[in-house]
Design a protein around this motif. Structure first.
Motif, short mmCIF file in Angstrom:
data_model
loop_
_atom_site.label_atom_id
_atom_site.label_comp_id
_atom_site.label_asym_id
_atom_site.label_seq_id
_atom_site.Cartn_x
_atom_site.Cartn_y
_atom_site.Cartn_z
N ARG A 282 -54.25 27.15 -2.17
CA ARG A 282 -53.75 26.45 -3.35
C ARG A 282 -52.28 26.80 -3.54
N LEU A 283 -51.63 26.07 -4.45
CA LEU A 283 -50.27 26.38 -4.86
C LEU A 283 -50.20 26.16 -6.36
N ASP A 284 -49.67 27.14 -7.08
CA ASP A 284 -49.61 27.05 -8.54
C ASP A 284 -48.25 26.57 -9.04
N ILE A 285 -47.20 26.92 -8.32
CA ILE A 285 -45.83 26.60 -8.77
C ILE A 285 -45.02 26.09 -7.59
N LEU A 286 -44.40 24.94 -7.79
CA LEU A 286 -43.44 24.42 -6.81
C LEU A 286 -42.11 24.22 -7.51
N VAL A 287 -41.09 24.89 -7.01
CA VAL A 287 -39.74 24.71 -7.53
C VAL A 287 -38.91 24.03 -6.45
N ASN A 288 -38.58 22.77 -6.68
CA ASN A 288 -37.76 22.02 -5.73
C ASN A 288 -36.29 22.33 -6.02
N ASN A 289 -35.82 23.38 -5.38
CA ASN A 289 -34.47 23.88 -5.64
C ASN A 289 -33.46 23.47 -4.57
N ALA A 290 -33.90 23.25 -3.34
CA ALA A 290 -32.97 22.94 -2.25
C ALA A 290 -32.12 21.74 -2.61
N GLY A 291 -30.81 21.88 -2.45
CA GLY A 291 -29.92 20.78 -2.77
C GLY A 291 -28.55 20.98 -2.14
N ILE A 292 -27.84 19.88 -1.96
CA ILE A 292 -26.49 19.93 -1.38
C ILE A 292 -25.57 19.02 -2.17
#
Length: 245
Positions: A81-91
């Protein structure tokens, strides 16, 4: 005793992403540091491990479909399972100029990471997030992505008038739209999806010109990543609260 929550932070080998992973880890959350460069990911995870945090490197290039699928498979095999996803990658990309001088390729370069990458990673991780009792998705946005703020042509969002970043700005506006769309789709599931605006933080992305530290910039993302059951979904927030779309 219940098992600790499991988090994935993309682009986590440095900057705000690394600090988000650190602050989540200090709360007892198992953190996976997504990094395009496997070696840098291992170094970053080792640093957090030395601080007593349960941290693991995860090779993750958000623009590579096979790499994204492998990352989801690895998390599933390890935790189920996954409880937290932080989509942080950015340019920010390589274009700095007015929209009249931009090309479709200039936008495409940035959108591949900031928009398409978020879509790819979120969709790959959704089966794991659906297995969580309290799934949380945080998309790292920016005040320059707010149409309400940038529509004031005389003032604009803080920092926006200092440079032309139509590629980055429009990618964050598109990311905001994705955030709302996911929040609407997942409303009945209990998975909360919000956008975090860290503020003008000193990172490599802006040549460390930001006026606040990564420790300060990470706070809002960590707050949204650890929302309780009564917390909001489908919002854009900074450290002071809601930000207009």
């Amino acid at each position: 005793m219940s098992e600790p929550a499991v988090a994935l932070v993309t682009g986590a080998n440095k900057g705000i992403g690394f600090e988000i992973a650190r602050q989540l880890g200090r709360r007892g959350i198992v953190v996976h540091l997504g990094a395009r460069d496997a070696g840098r990911g291992r170094v970053a995870a080792a640093q957090l491990t030395a601080e007593g945090i349960a941290a693991y490197p995860l090779r993750l290039d958000v623009t590579d479909a096979e790499c994204v699928a492998d990352a989801a498979r690895a998390l599933g095999e390890r935790h189920g399972r996954l409880d937290i996803l932080v989509n942080n990658a950015g340019i920010t990309g390589g274009f700095f100029g007015p929209p009249s001088a931009a090309t479709p390729g200039d936008l495409r370069e940035v959108y591949e990471t900031n928009v398409f990458g978020v879509l790819a990673v979120t969709n790959a991780m959704l089966p794991l997030l659906r297995r969580s009792p309290a799934g949380r998705v945080v998309n790292m946005s920016s005040t320059v992505g707010s149409l309400a703020l940038t529509a004031d042509l005389d003032a604009g969002a803080p920092g926006f008038k200092d440079y032309n970043l139509v590629t980055y700005q429009s990618s964050k506006t598109a990311l905001n739209a994705l955030t709302v769309a996911y929040a609407r789709e997942l409303l009945a599931t209990g998975i909360k999806v919000n956008a975090a605006n860290p503020g003008f933080t000193a990172t490599d992305m802006n040549g460390h010109r930001g006026h606040q530290s990564v420790e300060q910039g990470a706070v809002v993302a960590v707050r949204l990543a650890t929302l309780g059951p009564d917390g909001p979904t489908g919002t854009s927030q900074d450290d002071a609260g809601p930000v207009p779309w």
